[in-house]
Design a protein around this motif. Structure first.
Motif, short mmCIF file in Angstrom:
data_model
loop_
_atom_site.label_atom_id
_atom_site.label_comp_id
_atom_site.label_asym_id
_atom_site.label_seq_id
_atom_site.Cartn_x
_atom_site.Cartn_y
_atom_site.Cartn_z
N ASP A 106 0.79 -1.23 0.00
CA ASP A 106 0.00 0.00 0.00
C ASP A 106 0.82 1.28 0.00
OD1 ASP A 106 -2.32 -1.42 -0.14
OD2 ASP A 106 -2.68 -1.45 2.02
N ILE A 107 2.15 1.18 -0.04
CA ILE A 107 2.98 2.35 -0.29
C ILE A 107 3.35 2.31 -1.77
CG2 ILE A 107 5.16 3.55 0.22
CD1 ILE A 107 5.12 2.35 2.99
N PRO A 108 2.88 3.26 -2.57
CA PRO A 108 3.09 3.19 -4.02
C PRO A 108 4.54 2.98 -4.42
CG PRO A 108 1.51 4.92 -3.51
CD PRO A 108 2.04 4.43 -2.20
N GLN A 109 5.48 3.65 -3.73
CA GLN A 109 6.89 3.53 -4.09
C GLN A 109 7.48 2.18 -3.71
OE1 GLN A 109 5.41 5.96 -2.44
NE2 GLN A 109 6.37 7.97 -2.76
N TRP A 110 6.81 1.45 -2.82
CA TRP A 110 7.32 0.16 -2.37
C TRP A 110 6.68 -1.01 -3.10
CZ3 TRP A 110 8.79 -0.95 3.31
CH2 TRP A 110 9.55 0.10 3.83
N ALA A 111 5.48 -0.83 -3.60
CA ALA A 111 4.70 -1.95 -4.13
C ALA A 111 5.45 -2.67 -5.25
CB ALA A 111 3.36 -1.45 -4.64
N GLY A 112 5.29 -4.00 -5.29
CA GLY A 112 5.93 -4.80 -6.31
C GLY A 112 4.92 -5.40 -7.27
N ASP A 113 5.43 -6.21 -8.17
CA ASP A 113 4.59 -6.93 -9.11
C ASP A 113 4.42 -8.38 -8.66
OD1 ASP A 113 4.23 -4.99 -11.54
OD2 ASP A 113 6.33 -4.82 -10.95
N TYR A 114 5.55 -8.99 -8.29
CA TYR A 114 5.53 -10.38 -7.84
C TYR A 114 6.08 -10.46 -6.41
CZ TYR A 114 5.07 -11.20 -12.86
OH TYR A 114 4.65 -11.17 -14.17
N GLY A 131 6.87 -20.44 -3.07
CA GLY A 131 5.70 -19.99 -3.82
C GLY A 131 5.78 -18.52 -4.15
N TYR A 132 4.95 -18.10 -5.10
CA TYR A 132 4.89 -16.67 -5.41
C TYR A 132 3.47 -16.30 -5.78
CZ TYR A 132 4.46 -17.07 -10.54
OH TYR A 132 4.01 -17.32 -11.81
N THR A 133 3.19 -15.00 -5.73
CA THR A 133 1.89 -14.46 -6.10
C THR A 133 2.10 -13.05 -6.64
OG1 THR A 133 -0.37 -14.02 -5.31
CG2 THR A 133 1.43 -13.54 -3.79
N THR A 134 1.03 -12.36 -6.95
CA THR A 134 1.13 -11.00 -7.47
C THR A 134 0.50 -10.01 -6.49
OG1 THR A 134 -0.99 -11.09 -8.64
CG2 THR A 134 0.97 -11.85 -9.85
N HIS A 135 0.80 -8.75 -6.72
CA HIS A 135 0.20 -7.67 -5.94
C HIS A 135 -1.32 -7.72 -6.06
CE1 HIS A 135 -1.20 -3.49 -5.27
NE2 HIS A 135 -0.20 -3.39 -4.41
N GLU A 136 -1.80 -7.90 -7.27
CA GLU A 136 -3.24 -7.93 -7.52
C GLU A 136 -3.91 -9.06 -6.74
OE1 GLU A 136 -6.00 -7.40 -11.43
OE2 GLU A 136 -4.58 -9.07 -11.48
N GLN A 178 -0.44 -5.59 -10.88
CA GLN A 178 -0.77 -4.68 -9.78
C GLN A 178 -2.22 -4.22 -9.89
OE1 GLN A 178 1.66 -1.30 -9.06
NE2 GLN A 178 3.50 -2.46 -8.55
N THR A 179 -2.79 -3.95 -8.73
CA THR A 179 -4.09 -3.31 -8.67
C THR A 179 -3.90 -1.88 -8.17
OG1 THR A 179 -6.36 -3.57 -7.89
CG2 THR A 179 -4.60 -4.00 -6.30
N ALA A 180 -4.96 -1.10 -8.19
CA ALA A 180 -4.85 0.32 -7.83
C ALA A 180 -4.38 0.48 -6.39
CB ALA A 180 -6.20 1.00 -8.01
N ILE A 181 -3.55 1.52 -6.17
CA ILE A 181 -3.02 1.82 -4.84
C ILE A 181 -3.42 3.24 -4.48
CG2 ILE A 181 -0.94 1.97 -3.42
CD1 ILE A 181 0.45 0.19 -5.49
N TRP A 216 2.06 6.68 8.57
CA TRP A 216 3.25 5.81 8.62
C TRP A 216 3.78 5.53 7.21
CZ3 TRP A 216 7.23 4.06 11.04
CH2 TRP A 216 7.81 2.84 10.72
N GLY A 217 2.87 5.20 6.30
CA GLY A 217 3.29 4.93 4.93
C GLY A 217 3.91 6.15 4.28
N ALA A 218 3.31 7.33 4.53
CA ALA A 218 3.86 8.57 3.98
C ALA A 218 5.24 8.86 4.56
CB ALA A 218 2.91 9.73 4.26
N LEU A 219 5.43 8.51 5.83
CA LEU A 219 6.73 8.73 6.47
C LEU A 219 7.81 7.86 5.83
CD1 LEU A 219 8.34 10.06 8.78
CD2 LEU A 219 7.59 8.18 10.26
N LEU A 220 7.49 6.60 5.59
CA LEU A 220 8.46 5.70 4.95
C LEU A 220 8.74 6.11 3.50
CD1 LEU A 220 7.42 2.15 6.22
CD2 LEU A 220 9.25 3.63 7.06
#
Length: 371
Positions: A106-114, A131-136, A178-181, A216-220
Motif C-alpha cells: 500500500d505504499i506506491p513507491q514500495w509496491a511490487g509486481d511479484y 511460492g509466489y503471487t502477485t500484488h493484484e 498490480q491493482t490500484a493503490i 506511517w506509509g507517507a513517512l516511509l
C-alpha cells in the motif's frame, strides 16, 4: 546442504558460510533485536538469491531496497526490467500461509509486481522459494489483518513453481500484476523529522503500528534527508542542525575550550557539534573534528560527550561508524564512569559516504555524511 524434504518444483539454494557471516556482521548496526534479525534474514536472502537470478534468468536484475527500513519492516526488493520482485523471508518451517507487511502493498513507491515467499533455515544454511503471487492477487484475494497490518494468502492459492513466473513473463509481458493503490499524503521535512524523533522513544516497541497507516506509509515514502556535506564545513558553511562549539557553549568558555582540545587539532581544523536529546533527559553532544590532509583526504575524529558538565554518559550508550554498504566499521560503548567516548580517527577520500549512529537501548539516532 540439509536433507530437508523440498518438492522438486520449489527452488532450494545453499547459503555459503561467508554470506551468513557477512550478513550477521552487517545486521549488528541495527538497534532493535527485530531489526537485527530482519537485516540478517534479508541480507542472506539477497546475497543468495540475486546471484542465482542473474545467472539463470536476468543478468540485469539489481537490488532495489532500503536497508534502513529493516529496522521496522521485513522484506526486500529486486528490480527486473520494468517489474519488481518483493521477497519476504521467514524462518518459520510452517508454510501454509504467506504473510506480507502492508507497507509492501500500500505504499506506491514500495509496491511490487511479484511477491516471493522465502523460507530461511533457522541456522541460515539454506533457503527455499516455496511460492509466489502477485500484488493484484494479494490485494483481491488475501486476508487483511488490521491489527498486525499484514495481508495473508493461503499456500494453495500461490504458484509453487518459480519457473512458471519466467514463462509467464515471456509469453505475457504485459500481464496485469498490480491493482490500484491509494495515494498517501505528503509530509513536510519538519513533519518527517518530528515523527521520527517521536518514534525513537523507547516506550514505543513497534513503531510501524504506532501511527495511522496513511501517516506511517507517507513517512516511509518521504525522501531521505540529504547527507551532511563535510566539504562545505571546510568552506565555513555550517549545516542545518549543527553549530560551532563557541555558539553552543558560549556561556561556558572553559568547557568549550576543553572540547576543542584534541591531539590532531590545528589551525586548519574545523569542529562542529550537534545536540542529541536522549530519552532519559540527558542530552549529549556529538562533535566532529575535520582536518584536511595533504593528499586530498580529510581526517575525521568523532566524539560524544554529555551536554552538561560533571555528568557521565549513560552506560551502554553506543557510538557507531557505518559504511555506505551498511557494514559496521568501528563502534565504542560507554562504561559506568565515562565522561566521553570517541571513535578512532580515520581518513576519507572525497565523496566518501558513511553514517554515524548514536544508540541507547531502543533509541536510535542516525546521521548520514559525505566527505
Amino acid at each position: 546442504m540439509s536433507s530437508f524434504c523440498v518438492p522438486p518444483t520449489q527452488l532450494l539454494l545453499e547459503v555459503p558460510s561467508q554470506i551468513q557471516d557477512e550478513a550477521w556482521q552487517q545486521s549488528q548496526s541495527y538497534t532493535s533485536p527485530s531489526g537485527r534479525w530482519y537485516a540478517f534474514l534479508n541480507q542472506v536472502c539477497l546475497s543468495t538469491f540475486l546471484p542465482w537470478l542473474q545467472v539463470e534468468y536476468a543478468p540485469e536484475a539489481s537490488i532495489d531496497n532500503l536497508p534502513r527500513n529493516w529496522e521496522v519492516v521485513n522484506g526486500c526488493a529486486i528490480t527486473l526490467d520494468t517489474k519488481r520482485l518483493i521477497l519476504i523471508p521467514d524462518k518459520n518451517l510452517e508454510t501454509r500461509e504467506f504473510s506480507v507487511p502492508q507497507e509492501w502493498l500500500d505504499i506506491p513507491q514500495w509496491a511490487g509486481d511479484y511477491y516471493l515467499a522465502v523460507q530461511v533455515n533457522p541456522d541460515g544454511e539454506w533457503l527455499r522459494i516455496w511460492g509466489y503471487t502477485t500484488h493484484e492477487q494479494l490485494k483481491n484475494q488475501g486476508q487483511y489483518d488490521p491489527q498486525e497490518r499484514i495481508y495473508s494468502l493461503e499456500a494453495n492459492q500461490m504458484v509453487e513453481d518459480l519457473s512458471v513466473l519466467w514463462v509467464v513473463r515471456q509469453l505475457y509481458p504485459n500481464e496485469q500484476t498490480q491493482t490500484a493503490i491509494a495515494p498517501l499524503p505528503e509530509l513536510s521535512p519538519t513533519q518527517v523529522e518530528n515523527l521520527w524523533q517521536r518514534l525513537a522513544s523507547p516506550t514505543i516497541t513497534n513503531p510501524r503500528l504506532e501511527l495511522p497507516f496513511e501517516i506511517w506509509g507517507a513517512l516511509l515514502a518521504a525522501p531521505k534527508p540529504a547527507p551532511v556535506n563535510l566539504s562545505q564545513w571546510l568552506q565555513n558553511i555550517v549545516a542545518e542542525g549543527w553549530q560551532t562549539i563557541e555558539t553552543l557553549l558560549g556561556t561556558q568558555p572553559d568547557f568549550a575550550f576543553s572540547f576543542r582540545q584534541t591531539s590532531d587539532v590545528n589551525e586548519q581544523s574545523i569542529q562542529r557539534v550537534k545536540v542529541i536529546d536522549l530519552p532519559n533527559n540527558q542530552p549529549v553532544i556529538l562533535m566532529l573534528t575535520l582536518t584536511p590532509e595533504t593528499d586530498g583526504r580529510v581526517g575525521i575524529r568523532i566524539q560524544l560527550s554529555p551536554r552538561e558538565r560533571n555528568l557521565y554518559l549513560s552506560p551502554n550508550l553506543k557510538l557507531t561508524l557505518i559504511s555506505a554498504s551498511g557494514e559496521v566499521v568501528q563502534s565504542v560503548t560507554a562504561r559506568e564512569t565515562d565522561n566521553s567516548i570517541q571513535l578512532k580517527r580515520f581518513r576519507c577520500p572525497e565523496n566518501t559516504r558513511f553514517s554515524l549512529q548514536v544508540a541507547l537501548d531502543e533509541f536510535n539516532f542516525t546521521q548520514d555524511f559525505v566527505s
